[in-house]
Every structure is written in structure tokens, then in C-alpha cells.
Scaffold this active site. Structure first.
Site, PDB file in Angstrom:
ATOM      1  N   ASP A  32       4.920  29.262   8.338  1.00 52.91           N
ATOM      2  CA  ASP A  32       5.554  28.059   8.896  1.00 52.91           C
ATOM      3  C   ASP A  32       6.689  28.515   9.812  1.00 52.91           C
ATOM      4  OD1 ASP A  32       5.596  24.871   7.568  1.00 52.91           O
ATOM      5  OD2 ASP A  32       7.076  25.432   9.098  1.00 52.91           O
ATOM      6  N   LEU A  34       9.253  26.570  10.302  1.00 54.46           N
ATOM      7  CA  LEU A  34      10.383  25.784   9.768  1.00 54.46           C
ATOM      8  C   LEU A  34      10.922  24.786  10.796  1.00 54.46           C
ATOM      9  CD1 LEU A  34      12.205  28.648   7.782  1.00 54.46           C
ATOM     10  CD2 LEU A  34      10.613  26.946   6.892  1.00 54.46           C
ATOM     11  N   SER A  35      10.078  24.379  11.757  1.00 53.37           N
ATOM     12  CA  SER A  35      10.544  23.414  12.755  1.00 53.37           C
ATOM     13  C   SER A  35      10.709  22.027  12.126  1.00 53.37           C
ATOM     14  CB  SER A  35       9.573  23.343  13.940  1.00 53.37           C
ATOM     15  OG  SER A  35       8.282  22.983  13.498  1.00 53.37           O
ATOM     16  N   ASN A  36       9.984  21.767  11.042  1.00 53.06           N
ATOM     17  CA  ASN A  36      10.116  20.458  10.390  1.00 53.06           C
ATOM     18  C   ASN A  36      10.127  20.592   8.877  1.00 53.06           C
ATOM     19  OD1 ASN A  36      10.435  17.647  10.724  1.00 53.06           O
ATOM     20  ND2 ASN A  36       8.315  17.310  10.120  1.00 53.06           N
ATOM     21  N   SER A 126      -6.605  12.772  10.744  1.00 52.36           N
ATOM     22  CA  SER A 126      -5.856  11.552  10.432  1.00 52.36           C
ATOM     23  C   SER A 126      -6.704  10.307  10.657  1.00 52.36           C
ATOM     24  CB  SER A 126      -4.630  11.513  11.357  1.00 52.36           C
ATOM     25  OG  SER A 126      -4.014  10.257  11.307  1.00 52.36           O
ATOM     26  N   TYR A 151      -0.009  12.178  20.092  1.00 48.63           N
ATOM     27  CA  TYR A 151      -0.242  12.762  18.764  1.00 48.63           C
ATOM     28  C   TYR A 151      -1.669  12.468  18.292  1.00 48.63           C
ATOM     29  CZ  TYR A 151      -0.527  13.151  13.737  1.00 48.63           C
ATOM     30  OH  TYR A 151      -0.966  13.449  12.459  1.00 48.63           O
ATOM     31  N   LYS A 155      -5.237  14.969  17.478  1.00 43.81           N
ATOM     32  CA  LYS A 155      -6.127  15.043  16.305  1.00 43.81           C
ATOM     33  C   LYS A 155      -7.585  14.890  16.735  1.00 43.81           C
ATOM     34  CE  LYS A 155      -3.095  15.920  13.265  1.00 43.81           C
ATOM     35  NZ  LYS A 155      -3.013  17.269  12.736  1.00 43.81           N
ATOM     36  N   PHE A 179      -5.331   9.054   5.160  1.00 39.73           N
ATOM     37  CA  PHE A 179      -4.798   7.721   5.441  1.00 39.73           C
ATOM     38  C   PHE A 179      -3.270   7.831   5.331  1.00 39.73           C
ATOM     39  CE2 PHE A 179      -8.323   4.955   6.514  1.00 39.73           C
ATOM     40  CZ  PHE A 179      -9.288   5.940   6.578  1.00 39.73           C
ATOM     41  N   ARG A 296       5.916  -3.752  15.644  1.00 38.79           N
ATOM     42  CA  ARG A 296       6.182  -2.445  16.281  1.00 38.79           C
ATOM     43  C   ARG A 296       5.032  -2.161  17.246  1.00 38.79           C
ATOM     44  NH1 ARG A 296       6.709   2.823  12.410  1.00 38.79           N
ATOM     45  NH2 ARG A 296       4.510   2.347  12.025  1.00 38.79           N
TER      46      ARG A 296
HETATM   47  P1  NAD Z   1       5.189  18.302   8.050  1.00 37.23           P
HETATM   48  O1  NAD Z   1       5.899  18.207   9.350  1.00 37.23           O
HETATM   49  O2  NAD Z   1       5.955  18.079   6.813  1.00 37.23           O
HETATM   50  O3  NAD Z   1       4.440  19.710   7.933  1.00 37.23           O
HETATM   51  C1  NAD Z   1       3.954  20.404   9.054  1.00 37.23           C
HETATM   52  C2  NAD Z   1       4.568  21.800   9.012  1.00 37.23           C
HETATM   53  O4  NAD Z   1       4.092  22.551  10.121  1.00 37.23           O
HETATM   54  C3  NAD Z   1       6.089  21.784   9.112  1.00 37.23           C
HETATM   55  O5  NAD Z   1       6.618  22.496   8.017  1.00 37.23           O
HETATM   56  C4  NAD Z   1       6.399  22.476  10.443  1.00 37.23           C
HETATM   57  O6  NAD Z   1       7.586  23.222  10.365  1.00 37.23           O
HETATM   58  C5  NAD Z   1       5.153  23.338  10.615  1.00 37.23           C
HETATM   59  N1  NAD Z   1       4.808  23.668  12.009  1.00 37.23           N
HETATM   60  C6  NAD Z   1       4.661  22.809  13.063  1.00 37.23           C
HETATM   61  N2  NAD Z   1       4.307  23.505  14.157  1.00 37.23           N
HETATM   62  C7  NAD Z   1       4.220  24.811  13.798  1.00 37.23           C
HETATM   63  C8  NAD Z   1       3.892  26.013  14.475  1.00 37.23           C
HETATM   64  N3  NAD Z   1       3.627  26.033  15.780  1.00 37.23           N
HETATM   65  N4  NAD Z   1       3.900  27.186  13.789  1.00 37.23           N
HETATM   66  C9  NAD Z   1       4.190  27.192  12.472  1.00 37.23           C
HETATM   67  N5  NAD Z   1       4.503  26.100  11.771  1.00 37.23           N
HETATM   68  C10 NAD Z   1       4.517  24.920  12.424  1.00 37.23           C
HETATM   69  O7  NAD Z   1       3.936  17.310   8.132  1.00 37.23           O
HETATM   70  P2  NAD Z   1       2.943  16.813   7.002  1.00 37.23           P
HETATM   71  O8  NAD Z   1       3.193  15.373   6.780  1.00 37.23           O
HETATM   72  O9  NAD Z   1       2.955  17.754   5.855  1.00 37.23           O
HETATM   73  O10 NAD Z   1       1.576  16.913   7.801  1.00 37.23           O
HETATM   74  C11 NAD Z   1       0.715  18.026   7.667  1.00 37.23           C
HETATM   75  C12 NAD Z   1      -0.492  17.830   8.569  1.00 37.23           C
HETATM   76  O11 NAD Z   1      -1.144  16.609   8.219  1.00 37.23           O
HETATM   77  C13 NAD Z   1      -0.159  17.691  10.058  1.00 37.23           C
HETATM   78  O12 NAD Z   1      -1.187  18.320  10.791  1.00 37.23           O
HETATM   79  C14 NAD Z   1      -0.185  16.195  10.294  1.00 37.23           C
HETATM   80  O13 NAD Z   1      -0.487  15.877  11.615  1.00 37.23           O
HETATM   81  C15 NAD Z   1      -1.297  15.778   9.355  1.00 37.23           C
HETATM   82  N6  NAD Z   1      -1.223  14.375   8.929  1.00 37.23           N
HETATM   83  C16 NAD Z   1      -0.085  13.906   8.360  1.00 37.23           C
HETATM   84  C17 NAD Z   1      -0.009  12.578   7.954  1.00 37.23           C
HETATM   85  C18 NAD Z   1       1.263  12.021   7.364  1.00 37.23           C
HETATM   86  O14 NAD Z   1       1.432  10.799   7.392  1.00 37.23           O
HETATM   87  N7  NAD Z   1       2.164  12.831   6.820  1.00 37.23           N
HETATM   88  C19 NAD Z   1      -1.114  11.745   8.120  1.00 37.23           C
HETATM   89  C20 NAD Z   1      -2.271  12.267   8.688  1.00 37.23           C
HETATM   90  C21 NAD Z   1      -2.319  13.596   9.090  1.00 37.23           C
HETATM   91  C1  WQD Z   2       3.122   1.774   7.674  1.00 39.54           C
HETATM   92  C2  WQD Z   2       3.320   0.273   7.809  1.00 39.54           C
HETATM   93  C3  WQD Z   2       4.416  -0.427   9.836  1.00 39.54           C
HETATM   94  C4  WQD Z   2       8.263   1.406   8.971  1.00 39.54           C
HETATM   95  C5  WQD Z   2       1.682   6.727  10.784  1.00 39.54           C
HETATM   96  C6  WQD Z   2       0.966   7.387  11.930  1.00 39.54           C
HETATM   97  C7  WQD Z   2      -0.380   7.880  11.499  1.00 39.54           C
HETATM   98  C8  WQD Z   2      -0.282   8.753  10.254  1.00 39.54           C
HETATM   99  C9  WQD Z   2       0.546   8.120   9.190  1.00 39.54           C
HETATM  100  C10 WQD Z   2      -0.275  11.055  10.909  1.00 39.54           C
HETATM  101  C11 WQD Z   2       3.026  -0.239   9.209  1.00 39.54           C
HETATM  102  C12 WQD Z   2       5.256  -0.761   8.625  1.00 39.54           C
HETATM  103  C13 WQD Z   2       6.950   0.985   8.898  1.00 39.54           C
HETATM  104  C14 WQD Z   2       9.302   0.442   8.880  1.00 39.54           C
HETATM  105  C15 WQD Z   2       7.644  -1.279   8.624  1.00 39.54           C
HETATM  106  N1  WQD Z   2       0.337   9.999  10.535  1.00 39.54           N
HETATM  107  N2  WQD Z   2       6.645  -0.334   8.728  1.00 39.54           N
HETATM  108  N3  WQD Z   2       8.940  -0.872   8.700  1.00 39.54           N
HETATM  109  O1  WQD Z   2       2.049   3.621  11.243  1.00 39.54           O
HETATM  110  O2  WQD Z   2       0.358   3.480   9.332  1.00 39.54           O
HETATM  111  O3  WQD Z   2       0.877   5.642  10.335  1.00 39.54           O
HETATM  112  O4  WQD Z   2       1.798   7.668   9.717  1.00 39.54           O
HETATM  113  O5  WQD Z   2      -1.388  11.231  11.245  1.00 39.54           O
HETATM  114  O6  WQD Z   2      -0.929   8.574  12.569  1.00 39.54           O
HETATM  115  O7  WQD Z   2       0.828   6.452  12.975  1.00 39.54           O
HETATM  116  O8  WQD Z   2       2.569   4.555   8.938  1.00 39.54           O
HETATM  117  O9  WQD Z   2       4.523   4.496   7.454  1.00 39.54           O
HETATM  118  O10 WQD Z   2       4.891   4.304   9.951  1.00 39.54           O
HETATM  119  O11 WQD Z   2       3.838   2.412   8.734  1.00 39.54           O
HETATM  120  O12 WQD Z   2       7.374  -2.475   8.469  1.00 39.54           O
HETATM  121  O13 WQD Z   2      10.478   0.747   8.977  1.00 39.54           O
HETATM  122  O14 WQD Z   2       4.682  -0.036   7.546  1.00 39.54           O
HETATM  123  O15 WQD Z   2       4.459  -1.467  10.768  1.00 39.54           O
HETATM  124  O16 WQD Z   2       2.415  -1.469   9.082  1.00 39.54           O
HETATM  125  P1  WQD Z   2       1.448   4.221  10.040  1.00 39.54           P
HETATM  126  P2  WQD Z   2       4.043   4.016   8.767  1.00 39.54           P
END
Ligand code: NAD
Ligand code: WQD
Length: 343
Positions: A32, A34-36, A126, A151, A155, A179, A296
Site C-alpha cells: 500500500d 498509504l495514500s488513503n 463495483s 471513478y 471500474k 454493493f 445529490r
Molecule cells: P481504501 O481507500 O480504504 O483502500 C484502498 C487502498 O489502496 C488505500 O489504502 C490506498 O492507500 C491504497 N492505494 C491507492 N492507490 C494506490 C497505489 N497506487 N499504490 C498502492 N496503494 C494504493 O478503499 P476501500 O473502500 O477499501 O476500497 C477497496 C477497493 O474496493 C477499491 O478498489 C475500491 O474502488 C473498491 N470498492 C470500494 C467500495 C466502497 O464503497 N468502499 C465499493 C465498491 C468498490
Molecule cells: C448511500 C445513500 C445517498 C451521504 C458510493 C459510490 C459507489 C460505491 C459505494 C465504490 C445514497 C445517501 C449519503 C449523506 C445521504 N463506491 N446519503 N446523506 O452513493 O450508493 O455509492 O459508494 O465503488 O461507487 O458511488 O453510497 O454511502 O455515498 O450513499 O443521504 O450524507 O445515502 O444519497 O442514497 P453510494 P453513499
């Protein structure tokens, strides 16, 4: 002990998956930049499992560093690729950051996997690829909709990059379309770490409940849903993490039926924003300060998963109730405050 590379392994979903992998008897190599995320996740993993995973702070866009790491670990059998930038709004403001990071890191990884003969890849996709589906619950066969953000586009394109690479190599892959992942490990030792003001609903709720945010805005109550608020499929991050162990084992044990398989990971149940707030208030005992505001931009009205393919083929099913899941998110928020947070 089979060795698995976990990119983005200090992040939210990655850290929970590392715990499940270790508990299932795998050795993990976490990468990682550690950017996030913070290294506190590694300490949390160690407290939960008794094992501190091997960690390298590497940017996957730096191919030579990743090459060097993989040369040190020639016995890695599979990669789980979580590393990506994931903030939808930021991706609209800074599209090139998203295209550079999410594409370059995947391409570097795939090239090096081919070179080092690492055959198996589990990829984080996603439900955003479905947009607003015509039919609910949404199956893996539903048409991919034009992405509403850079974004989301990364994907979709990453899935295509994987499909095309597989056709021309020995790599096999499973893409998991998550989801809405929420919640935290039951120990409250690891969890989600939103930077700045959270965009996602559940971290915003827990931060409002604990007093970091004054008020939650509910984005719209005039949708065509039973209570007017949007509907999503909220899945416990630990259930999600377990699915990664199942997916990687399916590949390693050669139980996959195609060289590229795609599975929805959700609970199969849609929950509205207002229902989720009520459930949170019930499990936490905290009255939430919220108000209904406008919609939103870009929000999908309603989406939830058809999980029958994952249930049948992976033999995996989400187990946690919404109550348990929200309680775990609340415990994590409280633990984080009490301990002063990760450095
Ligand atoms: P997160 O940001 O907590 O984890 C991602 C990690 O990747 C972070 O620790 C960041 O520091 C690291 N990273 C980013 N770019 C990098 C790079 N170039 N080199 C090395 N490390 C790097 O996010 P998460 O919620 O754990 O999501 C994990 C994966 O799942 C992501 O691909 C995200 O797009 C996908 N995803 C997340 C969600 C969600 O809602 N959390 C939903 C659908 C898909
Ligand atoms: C959930 C619901 C908002 C915040 C996002 C990404 C998606 C995926 C998951 C990575 C929605 C409502 C939210 C607030 C609110 N990520 N809401 N007040 O938008 O379903 O998905 O995260 O792949 O790609 O788009 O998730 O948690 O932002 O929103 O009312 O302050 O909550 O409108 O209906 P979302 P979310």
C-alpha cells in the site's frame, strides 16, 4: 502456507480481508502507498490475528518497486487487487488522477503477474457499473450503463483490461462487484477511515452521532421509493472480506468455470436511507440530528443485488443483519475516538 499479495491491504476492505486470509491459514504480503490509509491497520490486524503481516509501502504506479517486491516473494500464488482511488466526487474534479492511478496500478500488476507467473487475480469492482438498472434486483447479466463519474469509468475499463489480458495470457480472474460495504470488524480494532468530511452515508451517520458532524443531510425524500429516500444494498465488510477468501480459493483450487468470472457481492436486500437511520438509532440508542435536503447530483434512485449466482457458485452468502452491521460501525467510531485514533 500459500502466499497471497494484497494490494491496498491497509485500506478499509483490504485490512478486513487480510484478517480473514490469515485466519483461513494464508500468508499475506500487503502492499500500500498509504495514500488513503494508515499503518494502524497493521497493528489492528496483529491484535486480532496474532500475526503482523509483511508490509511494503510501495506505489503500484512505480513498476520497478513492485517488480523488486515480487522478485523477493517468488512463491506468491495469487493477488487480490484493492488498491485504487475511490472517491466519486474527487474523480469528477481530478479525472486524470483517477485514470493514472487506477489504470497504471492494474496494468503494472498484470504485466508483472505475467512475468512472474502469478496466475490468479481477484479484482475489486463495483455495483456502480450498473448505474440505475432497469430490473431489480440486478444480476451480473444486466447491461453496463455509461459511467456517471471517472471513478465509475475506471471500474468498467479495468474489467475490460482484465478480460482482454486474460484472453492473451494464462491469468485467471474473478471480479467482485461490491454493493455498499459498511461496518467494521467486531473487535473494533480495524474499520473505515474516511479522510476529511465523509461522502458515504454510514461514516457520516456515525460521525454525526459522536459529535464530529453537526447534522446529517438526507439527500432527497422525493424518489419513487416507498419512503421517498434512495435504496441501496448495504453489506457488512466482514461478509465481503470472507467472499475474497472464497474467490481466491476458487481460483487456486481451479474450481472456476471460466477464466474470467464476475460476481455481485451484496445482501440481496434493499434498505432506504430513512430505514437505515432508524435502525442506527435503535442499535446505538442515539437520536440522530438529520434533515431532508435536496437530491445529490448523480445519485442512483435504487439498486440492490441479485446474489443468487454468488450464493450458488461461490457457496457464499452474506450472514450479518443490518443491526449487527450498524452496531459494528458504531463501536468502531467510539473505539477510534476513545483511543485517539491511528497515527
Ligand atoms: P481504501 O481507500 O480504504 O483502500 C484502498 C487502498 O489502496 C488505500 O489504502 C490506498 O492507500 C491504497 N492505494 C491507492 N492507490 C494506490 C497505489 N497506487 N499504490 C498502492 N496503494 C494504493 O478503499 P476501500 O473502500 O477499501 O476500497 C477497496 C477497493 O474496493 C477499491 O478498489 C475500491 O474502488 C473498491 N470498492 C470500494 C467500495 C466502497 O464503497 N468502499 C465499493 C465498491 C468498490
Ligand atoms: C448511500 C445513500 C445517498 C451521504 C458510493 C459510490 C459507489 C460505491 C459505494 C465504490 C445514497 C445517501 C449519503 C449523506 C445521504 N463506491 N446519503 N446523506 O452513493 O450508493 O455509492 O459508494 O465503488 O461507487 O458511488 O453510497 O454511502 O455515498 O450513499 O443521504 O450524507 O445515502 O444519497 O442514497 P453510494 P453513499
Amino acid at each position: 502456507m500459500k502466499k497471497i499479495l494484497v494490494t491496498g491491504g491497509t485500506g478499509y476492505i483490504g485490512s478486513h480481508t487480510v484478517v480473514e486470509l490469515i485466519q483461513a491459514g494464508y500468508e499475506t504480503v500487503v502492499v500500500d502507498n498509504l495514500s488513503n490509509s494508515k499503518t494502524g491497520a497493521l497493528e489492528g490486524i496483529e491484535k486480532i490475528t496474532g500475526i503482523k503481516p509483511s508490509f511494503e509501502c510501495i506505489d503500484l504506479c512505480d513498476k520497478s518497486s513492485l517488480d523488486h517486491l515480487l522478485s523477493k516473494h517468488k512463491d506468491i500464488v495469487a493477488a487480490i487487487h484493492f488498491a485504487a482511488c475511490k472517491a466519486v466526487g474527487e474523480s469528477v474534479q481530478q479525472p486524470l488522477k483517477y485514470y493514472r492511478n487506477n489504470f497504471t496500478s492494474l496494468i503494472n500488476l498484470l504485466e508483472l503477474m505475467s512475468q512472474q507467473a502469478i496466475e490468479y487475480l481477484v479484482f475489486s469492482s463495483s455495483c456502480t457499473v450498473y448505474g440505475q438498472p432497469e430490473k431489480l434486483p440486478v444480476t451480473e447479466q444486466a447491461p453496463i450503463q455509461p459511467a456517471t463519474s471517472p471513478y465509475g469509468n475506471t471500474k468498467q475499463v479495468c474489467e475490460t483490461i482484465i478480460r482482454d489480458t486474460i484472453a492473451a495470457s494464462t491469468i485467471k480472474s474473478i471480479a467482485l462487484r461490491y454493493f455498499n460495504p459498511i461496518g467494521a470488524h467486531a473487535s473494533a480494532l480495524i474499520g473505515e477511515l474516511p479522510v476529511g468530511v465523509p461522502n458515504n452515508l454510514v461514516p457520516f451517520i456515525t460521525q454525526t452521532a459522536i459529535g464530529i458532524r453537526e447534522q446529517l443531510s438526507v439527500f432527497g425524500n422525493d424518489y419513487n421509493t416507498p419512503d421517498g429516500s434512495c435504496i441501496r444494498d448495504y453489506i457488512h465488510v466482514v461478509d465481503l472480506a470472507k467472499a475474497h477468501v472464497t474467490a481466491v480459493e476458487r481460483l487456486i483450487n481451479k474450481n472456476n468455470k471460466n477464466s474470467f468470472e464476475i460476481f455481485n457481492l451484496g445482501t440481496g436486500k434493499g434498505v432506504s436511507v430513512l430505514e437505515l437511520i432508524r435502525t442506527f438509532e435503535k442499535v446505538s440508542g442515539v437520536k440522530l440530528n438529520y434533515k431532508i435536503t435536496g437530491r445529490r447530483a448523480g445519485d442512483t434512485e435504487q439498486v440492490w443485488a441479485d446474489t443468487s449466482f454468488a450464493n450458488r457458485e461461490l457457496g457464499w452468502k452474506a450472514q450479518s443483519t443490518l443491526e449487527e452491521t450498524l452496531l459494528s460501525a458504531w463501536k468502531w467510531e467510539q473505539y477510534y475516538k476513545e483511543t485517539g485514533g491511528w497515527k
